[in-house]
Design a protein around this motif. Sequence first.
Motif, PDB file in Angstrom:
ATOM      1  N   PHE A   1       0.842  -1.209   0.000  1.00 23.10           N
ATOM      2  CA  PHE A   1       0.000   0.000   0.000  1.00 23.10           C
ATOM      3  C   PHE A   1       0.874   1.255   0.000  1.00 23.10           C
ATOM      4  N   GLU A   2       1.912   1.284   0.865  1.00 27.90           N
ATOM      5  CA  GLU A   2       2.798   2.437   0.926  1.00 27.90           C
ATOM      6  C   GLU A   2       3.550   2.623  -0.388  1.00 27.90           C
ATOM      7  N   GLN A   3       3.933   1.536  -1.009  1.00 27.86           N
ATOM      8  CA  GLN A   3       4.673   1.629  -2.269  1.00 27.86           C
ATOM      9  C   GLN A   3       3.837   2.269  -3.371  1.00 27.86           C
ATOM     10  N   ILE A   4       2.598   1.840  -3.498  1.00 31.30           N
ATOM     11  CA  ILE A   4       1.739   2.355  -4.561  1.00 31.30           C
ATOM     12  C   ILE A   4       1.413   3.834  -4.320  1.00 31.30           C
ATOM     13  N   VAL A   5       1.042   4.171  -3.097  1.00 30.80           N
ATOM     14  CA  VAL A   5       0.634   5.542  -2.812  1.00 30.80           C
ATOM     15  C   VAL A   5       1.830   6.485  -2.890  1.00 30.80           C
ATOM     16  N   LEU A   6       3.007   6.052  -2.416  1.00 32.00           N
ATOM     17  CA  LEU A   6       4.183   6.905  -2.521  1.00 32.00           C
ATOM     18  C   LEU A   6       4.582   7.136  -3.970  1.00 32.00           C
ATOM     19  N   GLY A   7       4.319   6.165  -4.817  1.00 37.29           N
ATOM     20  CA  GLY A   7       4.566   6.388  -6.243  1.00 37.29           C
ATOM     21  C   GLY A   7       3.688   7.495  -6.789  1.00 37.29           C
ATOM     22  N   VAL A   8       2.439   7.512  -6.357  1.00 37.98           N
ATOM     23  CA  VAL A   8       1.532   8.581  -6.787  1.00 37.98           C
ATOM     24  C   VAL A   8       1.978   9.919  -6.203  1.00 37.98           C
ATOM     25  N   VAL A   9       2.397   9.908  -4.933  1.00 38.61           N
ATOM     26  CA  VAL A   9       2.852  11.144  -4.296  1.00 38.61           C
ATOM     27  C   VAL A   9       4.073  11.697  -5.010  1.00 38.61           C
ATOM     28  N   GLU A  10       4.978  10.825  -5.400  1.00 38.23           N
ATOM     29  CA  GLU A  10       6.188  11.283  -6.099  1.00 38.23           C
ATOM     30  C   GLU A  10       5.835  11.969  -7.416  1.00 38.23           C
ATOM     31  N   GLU A  11       4.854  11.436  -8.116  1.00 37.94           N
ATOM     32  CA  GLU A  11       4.444  12.060  -9.379  1.00 37.94           C
ATOM     33  C   GLU A  11       3.775  13.410  -9.129  1.00 37.94           C
ATOM     34  N   LEU A  12       2.904  13.452  -8.136  1.00 40.00           N
ATOM     35  CA  LEU A  12       2.191  14.700  -7.865  1.00 40.00           C
ATOM     36  C   LEU A  12       3.114  15.772  -7.289  1.00 40.00           C
ATOM     37  N   ALA A  13       4.148  15.350  -6.557  1.00 40.19           N
ATOM     38  CA  ALA A  13       5.021  16.312  -5.885  1.00 40.19           C
ATOM     39  C   ALA A  13       6.091  16.894  -6.796  1.00 40.19           C
TER      40      ALA A  13
END
Length: 1031
Positions: free
Chosen positions: A487-499
């Motif tokens: 779960f952390e891996q998938i969401v952090l991937g999205v955060v990295e793109e948005l950030a």
Amino acid sequence: MAEEREEEKQLKQRIAKILDESRTSYAIHNRKLKELSALRSRCSSPLQFFSAFSKTLTPLFTLQRRVASTDRVVRFISIFASATSDCEDFLRFLLTATAAANKTARFRACQIVSEIVMRLPDDAEVSNEVWDEVIESMMLRVRDKVPITRTFAVRALSRFANDGENSDILDLFLDVLPIEHNAEVRKTIVLSLPPSIATSQVIIDCTTDVSESVRKAAYCVLANKFPLQSLSIKLRATILQRGLADRSLAVSKECLKLMKDEWLIKCCNGDPVELLKYLDVETYELVGESVMGALLKAGLVNLRDSESIQEYISSTDDKTEGNSVHCTPSIQLMEAEVALYWRTVCRHLQNEAQAKGSDAAATMGTEAAVYAAEASDNNDLLERILPATVSDYIDLVKAHIDAGSNYRFASRQLLLLGAMLDFSDATNRKVASAFVQELLHKPLDHEVDDDGNMVVIGDGINLSGDREWADAVSGLAKKVHAANGEFEQIVLGVVEELARSCRERTADFRQWMHSLAVTGLLLENSKSFRWLQGQAIEPFELLQSLLLPGAKHVHLDVQRIAARCLGLFGLLEKKPSEELVKQLRLSFVNGPSPISVVACKALIDLVMWHGPQELNRALGVNFSSKGQDDKKAFSPVNLSDTGEGLNVQMLDLLYAGIDKDEWGNSLASDEYESVQAILGEGFAKILLLSENYPSIPASLHPFLLAKLIYLYFSNERNDLQRLKQCLSVFFEHYPSFSVTHKKYLSKAFIPIMRSMWPGINGNSGGSAVLLSDMRKCAVQASRFMLQMMQAPLYEKETAKEDENGNSELPEVIDGSLEPPLECGEEGLAIRIAVEVASFHMKKTAAERSYVSALCRILILLHFRLSEQGSIKLMRRLLSHVAGSVLAEKDLVKELERMAEHLKALDREPDQELLQDQANLILGRLELDFNLDIDGSVTMLQTPAPCSIRPPRSRRRVRRDEVSSDEEVSPTSVVPTVPGTISMRSQRASKTAALTKMTVSRSVRVDSADDEEEEGSEVTSEEDSDESECEG
């Protein structure tokens, strides 16, 4: 005349025999009514029968107890009276009895009147004058002092309450209902109220009555008198919300009967979806869930074989106008009620299948087979209802999301269904993962105002601006990515793109808020900080490139959501980082009210999770543990000076925030939140769980407790209602949770009283009304603290463990626990006595009222027989206490009784208390008081015991003493001889009167000048005997 008397006597005997026989059973009433009617017809005149009948009933009006036999007679009489032509005369006879001085006569008369009124047919030949007399008399009895009389008066008036001409009856009911103390009377009033707009809200308010019978009667009236369509949506939701959750099983069953028989079957033809449409589930979702839960539990939801969610996926029916533009041809959009219906049905089936499966695993044989079969049936039914594939489910949800905001509620209900699907297959998980990432990438909705500025829709904190939506998305994401760290891996991937745009400083405020919302969702649902490491973006980089810059962003909404994320990030850290804590402190002190509120929440959470010492270390504020333990009070902090706030401990900073009044107004979404309320709730949690925070000095606990009590009784702020509700629960448990808590409460008692009492410690006063209100509030607080001191401890405090770990009970005397002196009522009594004795004899008006209030609490405290030292010390202090309140004779008498009681408890009353013993007790209580051990223990008497001198002689002695300082007045002609009783002559009386007239002026002047010094003059025993006995 003799024959008439004999005939009347025989008639009364026959009537009495019939009435006596009617007591046995209702079954013989018809036969006895015929006999009584025949007896009446044989009389020479109706007046003769009525006279004998009335006299025969006289003993009935003296029967106080309500027994079944007496009630049968009353019913028999009422039936007979309502069927005769003498009804008007009989009613007038009863109305006379309703005004009797005897309460039993009034009760029986009202009982019979109510029975007659309820049994009379609509076409009964009763004159309007008689009805007016009945109504007027019963309206008076509604306010009778006897509850049973009021009950029957209300019952008699209930027949006239529906008449529009008698609106005064309805007004009377509505007036007396809120102030009625008797539950049976309230129940009768509720049952008597007619259906109308004015009464609907009153009856619904009775669903929260303290009496179970009243609440049950309210639901009965709502079922019988108020159709579903006549109630507003809000009232329908309120009725079901309260009734289905009522603590009484009888009341909840009555509410379920109302919902099933009257609403579901009669109004909705047994269709639960139709019932949900009457409740507006988009606004009252929790009510809809409770309704469906009750219906499913009662077995009132019948699922047909053709009904399932799959029909909305494969259906090719025509779409409603406007929907075909937004959805695929194979998807039929659900209404909000339908989506909630299927979500609750599926959850119920899943829970039932799990419960039956657990029962099957816990049993054996045929019983286990039955449970397993039931679980299998529920699983099969759930599988038939849910979409056939994960792709179909995703298409269904996407169609509702694309349909716009009108289907937002249905979309969220369908998202919650994802928790019931199986994502163990890799292909299904891949498709679902792509859908989850699509949901996370979905930007925040916004609109443009009249000035052309973009405004984000929602709370500005959670994903898509909706807490419920964020929970649904996170629930689906954790279901799809259930492996550790996935779960952390998938969401952090999205955060990295948005950030990326945020780190490059090219993002607008909406992109910042979107990135921080997804980050908050991750931090709130992450299981461990280590799962964040080694991902697309490291935690340190996340903090430095997104969270800290966001807290410094120019846009307030970005600052607010960034402060929230900083708090969540700090909870995941093993030790809070320096930059994070400093930024939260800066946002708390310097930020606007919305940012200060969020930063305050974050700091309180960090203090409770890591402890204040860890936050102080992060701030670089290094105080030795020894100095921390010796800390006696909070250090003053000037929050207006940002530079000073950089070198203070965290608890000092937060404590100073309670007293700051310039926080401003919070956002509309946080209208019930303020910095003071958040700090108060946080400190309450810390005090309640004080054993978990050993780093907080014990000396600071009384200050925190005093502040909470002051906020609880403060009437100056209207935004602290939520805090007061929280504190009401806190104070209920705090004194009983630990014996140490009572020690803190005892130490806080005097500071609280000083801070709340006007005119003490420089407290500002005001008008007389304001001063009176402030004193009443302080007295209320003192009694509240007394109740907490006398509250029993919880069971966990009654057992102690020895060295071997065995549980043993502490010392018990008279069935009560034995807390130490400083934790018991004795310690509080000594503190109050020392406080009273510390005031000088000459006191201001504020000090006199303050001392009096303390003494009235002092006399309510109890001493244990085991505390002999405290008893002796208190006996010594009481003489000083009584000298401070000599003007209040009733209070001095109470103190005398207390002194006598303490003397009785003293095992060695003649033995004096040593100075070292007194100093030891005062030292344990941390009190500094110079006690005169060599002084007398005798209470100052006001009024003093009268001497044996004649009363009239004493009056002249007092006047002589007051009128001249150097010589005895020559007008005193009657000698003062102790033990002699003599009568004054007429001449002596005149002389004494003249003396009184000439001396009165000087007496007034002297008493006015020395009013504050009267107490010191009374210390002379001889003068006290002669002066006080006159008063």
